[in-house]
Design a protein around this motif. Sequence first.
Motif, PDB file in Angstrom:
ATOM      1  N   SER A   2     -32.778 -47.738 -20.847  1.00 35.74           N
ATOM      2  CA  SER A   2     -32.253 -48.505 -21.972  1.00 35.74           C
ATOM      3  C   SER A   2     -31.067 -49.358 -21.538  1.00 35.74           C
ATOM      4  O   SER A   2     -30.864 -50.444 -22.075  1.00 35.74           O
ATOM      5  CB  SER A   2     -31.869 -47.585 -23.126  1.00 35.74           C
ATOM      6  N   LEU A   3     -30.304 -48.910 -20.551  1.00 37.08           N
ATOM      7  CA  LEU A   3     -29.194 -49.707 -20.039  1.00 37.08           C
ATOM      8  C   LEU A   3     -29.717 -51.009 -19.442  1.00 37.08           C
ATOM      9  O   LEU A   3     -29.136 -52.076 -19.636  1.00 37.08           O
ATOM     10  CB  LEU A   3     -28.408 -48.916 -18.992  1.00 37.08           C
ATOM     11  N   ASP A   4     -30.833 -50.954 -18.752  1.00 35.10           N
ATOM     12  CA  ASP A   4     -31.451 -52.149 -18.184  1.00 35.10           C
ATOM     13  C   ASP A   4     -31.811 -53.138 -19.281  1.00 35.10           C
ATOM     14  O   ASP A   4     -31.525 -54.324 -19.181  1.00 35.10           O
ATOM     15  CB  ASP A   4     -32.692 -51.759 -17.385  1.00 35.10           C
ATOM     16  N   LEU A   5     -32.428 -52.665 -20.334  1.00 36.67           N
ATOM     17  CA  LEU A   5     -32.844 -53.545 -21.430  1.00 36.67           C
ATOM     18  C   LEU A   5     -31.642 -54.146 -22.149  1.00 36.67           C
ATOM     19  O   LEU A   5     -31.634 -55.334 -22.474  1.00 36.67           O
ATOM     20  CB  LEU A   5     -33.732 -52.789 -22.414  1.00 36.67           C
ATOM     21  N   SER A  46     -35.317 -61.287 -23.938  1.00 37.95           N
ATOM     22  CA  SER A  46     -36.440 -60.352 -23.930  1.00 37.95           C
ATOM     23  C   SER A  46     -36.828 -60.064 -25.373  1.00 37.95           C
ATOM     24  O   SER A  46     -36.011 -60.195 -26.277  1.00 37.95           O
ATOM     25  CB  SER A  46     -36.072 -59.062 -23.201  1.00 37.95           C
ATOM     26  N   ALA A  47     -38.077 -59.699 -25.562  1.00 42.53           N
ATOM     27  CA  ALA A  47     -38.556 -59.403 -26.919  1.00 42.53           C
ATOM     28  C   ALA A  47     -39.592 -58.292 -26.859  1.00 42.53           C
ATOM     29  O   ALA A  47     -40.432 -58.270 -25.958  1.00 42.53           O
ATOM     30  CB  ALA A  47     -39.172 -60.646 -27.547  1.00 42.53           C
ATOM     31  N   ARG A  61     -41.329 -58.564 -23.376  1.00 43.28           N
ATOM     32  CA  ARG A  61     -41.532 -59.827 -22.680  1.00 43.28           C
ATOM     33  C   ARG A  61     -40.204 -60.271 -22.103  1.00 43.28           C
ATOM     34  O   ARG A  61     -39.159 -60.191 -22.752  1.00 43.28           O
ATOM     35  CB  ARG A  61     -42.031 -60.898 -23.651  1.00 43.28           C
ATOM     36  N   SER A  62     -40.232 -60.738 -20.866  1.00 42.69           N
ATOM     37  CA  SER A  62     -39.054 -61.346 -20.256  1.00 42.69           C
ATOM     38  C   SER A  62     -39.513 -62.521 -19.417  1.00 42.69           C
ATOM     39  O   SER A  62     -40.714 -62.727 -19.217  1.00 42.69           O
ATOM     40  CB  SER A  62     -38.296 -60.330 -19.391  1.00 42.69           C
ATOM     41  N   ALA A  63     -38.566 -63.285 -18.913  1.00 41.20           N
ATOM     42  CA  ALA A  63     -38.909 -64.446 -18.098  1.00 41.20           C
ATOM     43  C   ALA A  63     -39.639 -64.038 -16.820  1.00 41.20           C
ATOM     44  O   ALA A  63     -40.399 -64.816 -16.260  1.00 41.20           O
ATOM     45  CB  ALA A  63     -37.647 -65.227 -17.757  1.00 41.20           C
ATOM     46  N   THR A  64     -39.440 -62.805 -16.379  1.00 40.35           N
ATOM     47  CA  THR A  64     -40.072 -62.345 -15.142  1.00 40.35           C
ATOM     48  C   THR A  64     -41.430 -61.682 -15.368  1.00 40.35           C
ATOM     49  O   THR A  64     -42.080 -61.287 -14.424  1.00 40.35           O
ATOM     50  CB  THR A  64     -39.153 -61.354 -14.397  1.00 40.35           C
ATOM     51  N   GLY A  65     -41.836 -61.534 -16.630  1.00 40.84           N
ATOM     52  CA  GLY A  65     -43.113 -60.892 -16.944  1.00 40.84           C
ATOM     53  C   GLY A  65     -42.931 -59.795 -17.973  1.00 40.84           C
ATOM     54  O   GLY A  65     -41.930 -59.753 -18.676  1.00 40.84           O
ATOM     55  N   THR A  66     -43.888 -58.914 -18.050  1.00 40.21           N
ATOM     56  CA  THR A  66     -43.827 -57.812 -19.006  1.00 40.21           C
ATOM     57  C   THR A  66     -43.105 -56.627 -18.384  1.00 40.21           C
ATOM     58  O   THR A  66     -43.429 -56.199 -17.285  1.00 40.21           O
ATOM     59  CB  THR A  66     -45.235 -57.383 -19.447  1.00 40.21           C
TER      60      THR A  66
END
Length: 82
Positions: A2-5, A46-47, A61-66
């Motif tokens: 969760s820290l990453d997100l 991200s979403a 979703r992020s700019a680098t992929g899922t």
Amino acid sequence: MSLDLVARSGTAPFVSVDPAARTSRSDRDLTEAVRTALDRGSPGGSAALDWQSTTAPRYWRSATGTLTYDWGREWGAWPLTV
């Protein structure tokens, strides 16, 4: 996880770590999270992709992929239900 997100969202990560629980890995993870957040997170943000079917979205979703985070049960976060 969760820290990453949180860091990827650009939100300031506020954490409280027991000094006795610190490891070199946790220090690296915290450092990386703070740097990511200070850089305004991931480009494009991200979403959550599965937010309508669970209380704890796993797929983002992020700019680098899922991105996949596995922090709950199949149906969502315990003890919350959909």
